[in-house]
Design an enzyme around this catalytic site. Sequence first.
Site, PDB file in Angstrom:
ATOM      1  N   ASN A  22      48.287 -36.899  13.678  1.00 23.74           N
ATOM      2  CA  ASN A  22      47.222 -37.814  14.076  1.00 23.74           C
ATOM      3  C   ASN A  22      45.924 -37.210  13.564  1.00 23.74           C
ATOM      4  OD1 ASN A  22      48.997 -39.527  15.531  1.00 23.74           O
ATOM      5  ND2 ASN A  22      48.937 -38.127  17.269  1.00 23.74           N
TER       6      ASN A  22
ATOM      7  N   ASP B  66      55.276 -29.916  23.424  1.00 26.34           N
ATOM      8  CA  ASP B  66      54.167 -30.769  23.858  1.00 26.34           C
ATOM      9  C   ASP B  66      54.237 -30.934  25.382  1.00 26.34           C
ATOM     10  OD1 ASP B  66      52.287 -33.133  22.294  1.00 26.34           O
ATOM     11  OD2 ASP B  66      52.629 -33.356  24.446  1.00 26.34           O
ATOM     12  N   ILE B  67      53.098 -30.893  26.030  1.00 29.69           N
ATOM     13  CA  ILE B  67      53.042 -30.973  27.494  1.00 29.69           C
ATOM     14  C   ILE B  67      53.425 -32.371  27.995  1.00 29.69           C
ATOM     15  CG2 ILE B  67      50.627 -31.721  27.849  1.00 29.69           C
ATOM     16  CD1 ILE B  67      50.391 -29.325  29.829  1.00 29.69           C
TER      17      ILE B  67
ATOM     18  N   HIS C 131      53.182 -32.984  14.830  1.00 29.33           N
ATOM     19  CA  HIS C 131      54.135 -33.344  15.882  1.00 29.33           C
ATOM     20  C   HIS C 131      55.533 -33.433  15.254  1.00 29.33           C
ATOM     21  CE1 HIS C 131      51.140 -34.926  18.920  1.00 29.33           C
ATOM     22  NE2 HIS C 131      50.393 -34.987  17.828  1.00 29.33           N
TER      23      HIS C 131
ATOM     24  N   HIS D  72      47.392 -30.261  13.831  1.00 23.62           N
ATOM     25  CA  HIS D  72      48.749 -29.918  14.273  1.00 23.62           C
ATOM     26  C   HIS D  72      49.736 -30.979  13.819  1.00 23.62           C
ATOM     27  CE1 HIS D  72      46.583 -32.217  17.333  1.00 23.62           C
ATOM     28  NE2 HIS D  72      47.745 -32.799  17.601  1.00 23.62           N
TER      29      HIS D  72
HETATM   30  P1  5GP Z   1      46.900 -35.426  19.137  1.00 25.19           P
HETATM   31  O1  5GP Z   1      46.702 -36.773  19.758  1.00 25.19           O
HETATM   32  O2  5GP Z   1      45.621 -34.642  19.019  1.00 25.19           O
HETATM   33  O3  5GP Z   1      47.671 -35.509  17.838  1.00 25.19           O
HETATM   34  O4  5GP Z   1      47.901 -34.695  20.085  1.00 25.19           O
HETATM   35  C1  5GP Z   1      47.572 -33.717  20.997  1.00 25.19           C
HETATM   36  C2  5GP Z   1      48.836 -33.404  21.743  1.00 25.19           C
HETATM   37  O5  5GP Z   1      48.616 -32.229  22.491  1.00 25.19           O
HETATM   38  C3  5GP Z   1      49.270 -34.486  22.739  1.00 25.19           C
HETATM   39  O6  5GP Z   1      50.582 -34.947  22.416  1.00 25.19           O
HETATM   40  C4  5GP Z   1      49.218 -33.783  24.102  1.00 25.19           C
HETATM   41  O7  5GP Z   1      50.267 -34.161  24.962  1.00 25.19           O
HETATM   42  C5  5GP Z   1      49.304 -32.320  23.717  1.00 25.19           C
HETATM   43  N1  5GP Z   1      48.617 -31.425  24.637  1.00 25.19           N
HETATM   44  C6  5GP Z   1      47.371 -31.597  25.169  1.00 25.19           C
HETATM   45  N2  5GP Z   1      47.051 -30.558  25.973  1.00 25.19           N
HETATM   46  C7  5GP Z   1      48.129 -29.713  25.933  1.00 25.19           C
HETATM   47  C8  5GP Z   1      48.396 -28.464  26.563  1.00 25.19           C
HETATM   48  O8  5GP Z   1      47.584 -27.896  27.305  1.00 25.19           O
HETATM   49  N3  5GP Z   1      49.592 -27.885  26.305  1.00 25.19           N
HETATM   50  C9  5GP Z   1      50.532 -28.477  25.477  1.00 25.19           C
HETATM   51  N4  5GP Z   1      51.677 -27.836  25.321  1.00 25.19           N
HETATM   52  N5  5GP Z   1      50.304 -29.649  24.871  1.00 25.19           N
HETATM   53  C10 5GP Z   1      49.117 -30.262  25.100  1.00 25.19           C
END
Ligand code: 5GP
Length: 115
Positions: free
Chosen positions: A86, A29-30, A101, A99
């Site tokens: 999420n 995760d970034i 986590h 996805h």
């Molecule tokens: P969500 O809130 O949709 O479950 O999580 C999305 C996740 O994707 C977040 O934890 C965010 O930090 C991660 N994320 C968003 N953009 C990027 C990216 O460009 N590269 C990576 N590696 N992670 C990302």
Amino acid sequence: MGCLFCNIIEGKTPSKKVFENDRVYAFHDINPQAPVHILVVHKTHTKDIEETSADRAHIFSDLFEGVKEVAKLTGIAEKGYRVIINNGPAGGQIIWHMHVHVLGGKDNMGPMMAK
Ligand code: 5GP
Ligand code: ZN
């Protein structure tokens, strides 16, 4: 514009890969929320849990096989770790490619939810 995670799977957007097989792709995760924070995505684009169905239930087993590989490869399998999906706007989903986590690398991941 396309899907960010599809672009990551295809290598069009860079990522730090942890694991890949013919069905799933896992990467750091970034914006990590724990010492280990990996995202596991299926190579079949699926928006969210609602978009899955019984005849595509393999998506979940594929993802969780990926989770197990990630836990092994990052050294968190033995101690334990937290898995989060999420789902939808109220669930905090911001990337519309389902996805998982995988969070770990601590002795205790703390309370399940912030109060
Ligand atoms: P969500 O809130 O949709 O479950 O999580 C999305 C996740 O994707 C977040 O934890 C965010 O930090 C991660 N994320 C968003 N953009 C990027 C990216 O460009 N590269 C990576 N590696 N992670 C990302
Ligand atoms: Zn996608």
